[in-house]
Design a protein around this motif. Sequence first.
Motif, short mmCIF file in Angstrom:
data_model
loop_
_atom_site.label_atom_id
_atom_site.label_comp_id
_atom_site.label_asym_id
_atom_site.label_seq_id
_atom_site.Cartn_x
_atom_site.Cartn_y
_atom_site.Cartn_z
N GLY A 278 0.85 -1.19 0.00
CA GLY A 278 0.00 0.00 0.00
C GLY A 278 0.88 1.23 0.00
O GLY A 278 1.74 1.39 -0.87
N THR A 279 0.73 2.10 1.01
CA THR A 279 1.58 3.29 1.13
C THR A 279 2.64 3.12 2.21
O THR A 279 3.30 4.09 2.60
CB THR A 279 0.73 4.54 1.44
N HIS A 280 2.80 1.89 2.73
CA HIS A 280 3.79 1.65 3.77
C HIS A 280 5.21 1.67 3.18
O HIS A 280 5.39 1.58 1.97
CB HIS A 280 3.54 0.30 4.45
N TYR B 115 0.19 5.26 -5.46
CA TYR B 115 -0.18 6.20 -4.38
C TYR B 115 -1.47 6.95 -4.69
O TYR B 115 -2.35 7.06 -3.83
CB TYR B 115 0.95 7.20 -4.13
N GLU B 116 -1.61 7.47 -5.91
CA GLU B 116 -2.80 8.27 -6.22
C GLU B 116 -4.06 7.41 -6.19
O GLU B 116 -5.13 7.89 -5.80
CB GLU B 116 -2.65 8.94 -7.58
N THR B 117 -3.95 6.15 -6.55
CA THR B 117 -5.08 5.22 -6.45
C THR B 117 -5.51 5.08 -4.99
O THR B 117 -6.69 5.16 -4.66
CB THR B 117 -4.70 3.85 -7.02
N VAL B 118 -4.52 4.88 -4.12
CA VAL B 118 -4.81 4.71 -2.69
C VAL B 118 -5.37 6.00 -2.09
O VAL B 118 -6.35 5.98 -1.35
CB VAL B 118 -3.53 4.29 -1.92
N ASP C 181 -8.06 18.87 1.05
CA ASP C 181 -6.79 18.32 0.59
C ASP C 181 -6.52 17.02 1.33
O ASP C 181 -5.84 17.00 2.36
CB ASP C 181 -5.66 19.33 0.83
N PHE C 182 -7.05 15.92 0.82
CA PHE C 182 -6.90 14.62 1.48
C PHE C 182 -5.51 14.07 1.23
O PHE C 182 -5.10 13.86 0.09
CB PHE C 182 -7.95 13.63 0.98
N GLN C 183 -4.77 13.81 2.32
CA GLN C 183 -3.44 13.23 2.22
C GLN C 183 -3.31 12.07 3.21
O GLN C 183 -3.79 12.15 4.33
CB GLN C 183 -2.36 14.28 2.51
N ILE C 184 -2.63 10.99 2.75
CA ILE C 184 -2.36 9.87 3.64
C ILE C 184 -1.46 10.35 4.77
O ILE C 184 -0.46 11.02 4.54
CB ILE C 184 -1.67 8.72 2.87
N GLY C 185 -1.80 10.02 5.98
CA GLY C 185 -1.06 10.49 7.15
C GLY C 185 -1.89 11.52 7.90
O GLY C 185 -2.24 11.33 9.06
N ALA C 186 -2.20 12.60 7.18
CA ALA C 186 -3.07 13.62 7.78
C ALA C 186 -4.47 13.06 8.02
O ALA C 186 -5.20 13.55 8.89
CB ALA C 186 -3.13 14.85 6.89
#
Length: 422
Positions: free
Chosen positions: A106-108, A193-196, A347-352
């Motif tokens: 995934g994004t790990h 990443y953009e898919t996730v 602004d959706f970001q992984i982590g935030a």
Amino acid sequence: MQKKYAYKYGRSKIDFTLDTDLIIAELGIKDFPVLSDPVEAVREAIRNPIGSKPLREIVKPGETAALIVNDTTRVANSHVFLPVLLDELNAAGVGDQDIWIVFALGTHRLMTEEEMIGEVGAEVAQRVKMYNSDCKDSSQFQFFGTTSYGTPVYFNNKVVEADHIICTGSVVHHFFSGFGGGRKAMLPGVAAYETVRKNHSLMLEPGAMIGKLAGNPVYHDQVEGTEMHRPAFLLNVVLNEKKEFLRVFAGDYLLAHKECCDFVNQVYGAPVAKEADLVIASCGGYPKDINVYQLQKTMDNAWCAVREGGVVIILGECAEGSGSATYEKTMQKYRAPGEVEAAIKADFQIGAHKAYAVTRLMKKAEFILISSMEPALAQQLLFTPAKDMTEALQLAFAKLGSAEPGIILMPMGSLTVPLIQE
């Protein structure tokens, strides 16, 4: 009658006493027998699959197969079932040289060679090639189309170049995509990443919640994307809290997964007659309460059991604080759940997204946290800090305006998922 309780907190315990007349339920995990021979159970599941032909009848001699395998953040005991899968493929005429493993990161972060070997076992590591799926490396991915939810679907080249894709992994509840396992091996597992990012942004939509598949936009988007390059076979396992095998499911990646999820509900789901005024939940001690990032799973489960306007007391040491610099930075900027939600929507970001995952729960109930964190940090994260259970109960009773609230207890809050029967 007064009763004394001792709930895990870090590497120790917290003792407290309650009037048993106030207790609606104390939720626990059902005691299912472990499989006496997991290897044989895996073999039986592969040869008698759900909604699918047996694996030996799907693959043909000389074809290739990509096995998607969990990374180190998702325990599946892959080293136990992978040798069986390889042997079955060999028996069908597919040699080890035509089989490879792609880790569902995934994004790990990327896994080291040592970590890869640890996940699959030395025997498997010597037999087949292994690859990381690096979501940030665009050269690794191929575009398949855009879902009706607007998600651009990119899958890893090493996965889609195989004649057959076999998804593997373990299944537990997931806080916004319903359940893990199944299609998640593909999306987000081996997606770009953009898919996730786009798929996970659907966690903001109604229906994206724990234990829910039908009507969950995150799940439906994942399935729609996965159908663009459909896996040939699935092998999912269910483990208990000690990581022992309870059941093995194999076959069609949707049908076998659905039966697997039903079983997960039997194991980890806890039927409750009604929501409580007050929920007292322990994460289950270290490492489940090592930081707020991990503690959030307990919050989600407790959220299922508390009424609107109620209170949740969480016992979580959080020796490592929040567990995420990005999460803390987001919470330094925004001071209310609504502000966090608006920012994440913009602004959706992984982590935030973890800031939203935590604070969205606080719209329903107040979360009192007993931890080792500085009170100022707990308050910044929008918790109500309490130094001990005595103070936490005083705060809760004052908030509820009652000396006799209905209470649900969750000694293993990170694992137990309340299922309200109303």
